[in-house]
Write an enzyme that holds these catalytic residues in place. Structure first.
Site, mmCIF file in Angstrom:
data_model
loop_
_atom_site.group_PDB
_atom_site.id
_atom_site.type_symbol
_atom_site.label_atom_id
_atom_site.label_comp_id
_atom_site.label_asym_id
_atom_site.label_seq_id
_atom_site.Cartn_x
_atom_site.Cartn_y
_atom_site.Cartn_z
ATOM 1 C CG ASN A 203 -0.264 -0.050 2.515
ATOM 2 O OD1 ASN A 203 0.448 0.883 2.867
ATOM 3 N ND2 ASN A 203 -0.427 -1.146 3.254
ATOM 4 C CG ASP A 271 -7.595 -4.408 6.421
ATOM 5 O OD1 ASP A 271 -7.028 -4.400 7.533
ATOM 6 O OD2 ASP A 271 -8.206 -3.424 5.969
ATOM 7 C CE LYS A 329 -11.087 1.911 10.934
ATOM 8 N NZ LYS A 329 -10.313 2.552 9.883
ATOM 9 C CE LYS A 333 -9.025 -2.015 14.519
ATOM 10 N NZ LYS A 333 -7.993 -2.156 13.493
HETATM 11 N N1 CTP Z 1 -4.443 -2.438 12.239
HETATM 12 C C1 CTP Z 1 -3.864 -3.592 12.752
HETATM 13 N N2 CTP Z 1 -4.016 -4.768 12.081
HETATM 14 C C2 CTP Z 1 -4.728 -4.846 10.951
HETATM 15 C C3 CTP Z 1 -5.325 -3.678 10.436
HETATM 16 C C4 CTP Z 1 -5.172 -2.485 11.101
HETATM 17 O O1 CTP Z 1 -3.202 -3.515 13.786
HETATM 18 N N3 CTP Z 1 -4.849 -6.013 10.334
HETATM 19 C C5 CTP Z 1 -4.279 -1.171 12.977
HETATM 20 C C6 CTP Z 1 -3.593 -0.072 12.186
HETATM 21 O O2 CTP Z 1 -2.219 -0.077 12.394
HETATM 22 C C7 CTP Z 1 -4.232 1.189 12.711
HETATM 23 C C8 CTP Z 1 -5.614 0.737 13.151
HETATM 24 O O3 CTP Z 1 -5.560 -0.678 13.284
HETATM 25 O O4 CTP Z 1 -3.566 1.683 13.850
HETATM 26 C C9 CTP Z 1 -6.711 1.094 12.187
HETATM 27 O O5 CTP Z 1 -6.338 0.682 10.894
HETATM 28 P P1 CTP Z 1 -7.242 0.950 9.632
HETATM 29 O O6 CTP Z 1 -6.611 0.331 8.442
HETATM 30 O O7 CTP Z 1 -7.608 2.406 9.583
HETATM 31 O O8 CTP Z 1 -8.556 0.193 10.045
HETATM 32 P P2 CTP Z 1 -9.024 -1.278 9.899
HETATM 33 O O9 CTP Z 1 -9.178 -1.826 11.286
HETATM 34 O O10 CTP Z 1 -8.166 -2.050 8.961
HETATM 35 O O11 CTP Z 1 -10.489 -1.075 9.316
HETATM 36 P P3 CTP Z 1 -10.942 -0.694 7.804
HETATM 37 O O12 CTP Z 1 -9.946 -1.297 6.890
HETATM 38 O O13 CTP Z 1 -12.274 -1.312 7.717
HETATM 39 O O14 CTP Z 1 -10.989 0.801 7.747
#
Ligand code: CTP
Length: 391
Positions: A203, A271, A329, A333
């Site tokens: 990404n 993800d 979130k 979390k």
């Molecule tokens: N994060 C994580 N592990 C993942 C995805 C995200 O630890 N597999 C953490 C990121 O480092 C960030 C936070 O969760 O601090 C939010 O990440 P974000 O990508 O904005 O959200 P997601 O939980 O992935 O949700 P979405 O993709 O639906 O927005």
């Protein structure tokens, strides 16, 4: 911090060797400028070896042109130690006839001097008056201590011990070491999920935000473990753990989590990953290629579920309904704070050196204007300091 240490010729110079070493050891950058007489006591090579920076001993013959101006611009503060009666006199009179005094007069940042000399010289009318004048001009003076002087007599004029000078410099400059004693895990960069040995799904995250947080946290005295999938220059005193995939990042973070006081997840964790990455490079064959993706573990969610005393700070990189998504979130979390930003806004998000963020906790949301990522790191760590201090 970046310091210029101006060294003039006095016996106490041996303490300044240790002073430079101490600054370096805690991650400060130090450049030394010496008077001619200082070079009679120790060689510039010694300071060069300790500081790992060029040492300036003259106005001419330096690698850079107008080096005195560039050095003065480079640093955050200048410390003259030991400051002899002669150097103090020159500073007071505005004389700039060598490297040290030329850099000093070009200094627009804080100038700190630590006088050291025989007690009668220190108490002389000239030195006393010159110090009064310098203080009036904003120069900070670290007072000499009393004790046995190099000339064998007792009195005021000794250069304080290096640890004390460091302490006083920090006090004068308001250097914040409030995170000392805390271990902080910072994650940075976008994870890379293998498709085959040469290709991956990635990404746009550069890792700059996480590196800025790691840098500022280390400057504030924290023990920083930076778990990163990007390869920017590692800030001083930061322990780095290089990872590629989300699973590797998870393992690295979990292995440090038990002893951590806080985790700041600035990484853009993928993800999804490829279900069955190929062991060999995939050959071009059909017109279409389908990759099956499976969900990656959510590292932060897992940390939140297993939270003991750790403070957890997440990032929410959003493209729409930023605050609402971020709050969700935060709750889901089990975070203490989430840093929300709209990555589509100009001057925010991936690759750039600035960010526009809202810091959201259970009780409030604080929005900030466009800032450098270092400034954003500063405000995040201010909040973290408050949370840690409440414990
Ligand atoms: N994060 C994580 N592990 C993942 C995805 C995200 O630890 N597999 C953490 C990121 O480092 C960030 C936070 O969760 O601090 C939010 O990440 P974000 O990508 O904005 O959200 P997601 O939980 O992935 O949700 P979405 O993709 O639906 O927005």
């Amino acid at each position: 911090m970046r310091f210029i240490v101006g060294v003039s010729g006095g016996i106490a110079i041996y303490k300044v060797v240790d002073l430079v070493r101490r600054f370096k050891k805690r991650g400060d950058e130090v450049r030394v400028v010496m008077t001619d007489s200082a070079t009679k006591f120790v060689t510039p090579e010694l300071f060069r070896e300790i500081s790992l920076e060029p040492v300036m001993t003259g106005v001419f013959g330096n690698e850079e042109t107008a080096a005195h101006i560039k050095w003065a611009e480079w640093c955050d503060a200048m410390i003259i130690a030991p400051a002899t009666a002669n150097v103090i006199g020159k500073l007071a009179a505005g004389i700039a006839d060598d490297a040290l005094t030329t850099v000093s007069i070009a200094m627009t940042k804080p100038l700190i001097i630590a006088p050291a000399m025989n007690k009668d010289m220190f108490n002389s009318a000239a030195v006393t008056a010159n110090l009064v004048l310098l203080k009036q001009r904003g120069v900070k003076v670290i007072d000499p201590s009393s004790g046995e002087l190099a000339c064998g007599v007792e009195g005021v004029g000794r250069l304080p011990e290096p640890s004390e000078i460091v302490e006083q410099v920090d006090k004068i400059l308001n250097v914040n070491k409030k995170l000392s004693g805390y271990k902080i895990i910072v994650t940075a960069g976008g994870t890379r999920e293998a498709i085959d040995p040469v290709r991956y799904i990635g990404n746009r995250s550069s890792g700059k935000m996480g590196y800025a947080v790691a840098k500022v946290a280390a400057e504030r005295g924290a023990e920083v473990v930076l778990v990163t999938s990007s390869d920017l220059q590692v800030p001083p005193l930061v322990k780095v753990v290089n990872v590629e995939s989300a699973e590797q990042m998870r393992q690295a973070v979990l292995s440090e989590y038990g002893t951590a006081s806080a985790v700041i997840m600035a990484a853009a964790v993928a993800d999804y990953r490829v279900a069955n990455p190929s062991e060999q490079k995939i050959k071009k064959a059909e017109d279409t290629l389908t990759l099956e993706l499976v969900k990656n573990p959510d590292i932060l969610l897992e940390l939140g579920q297993n939270k003991q005393k750790q403070i957890l700070i997440g990032f929410a990189a959003e493209t729409q309904t930023v605050e609402k998504n971020a709050v969700e979130k935060l709750k889901k979390k089990n975070l203490d704070m989430i840093v929300a930003n709209d990555v589509t806004a100009e001057g925010a998000g991936f690759g750039v050196d600035t960010n526009i963020v809202t810091l959201i906790t259970a009780n409030e949301a604080k929005s900030y204007p466009k800032m450098t990522k270092i400034e954003v790191a500063d405000i995040i760590l201010n909040e973290l300091e408050n949370m840690l201090c409440k414990d």
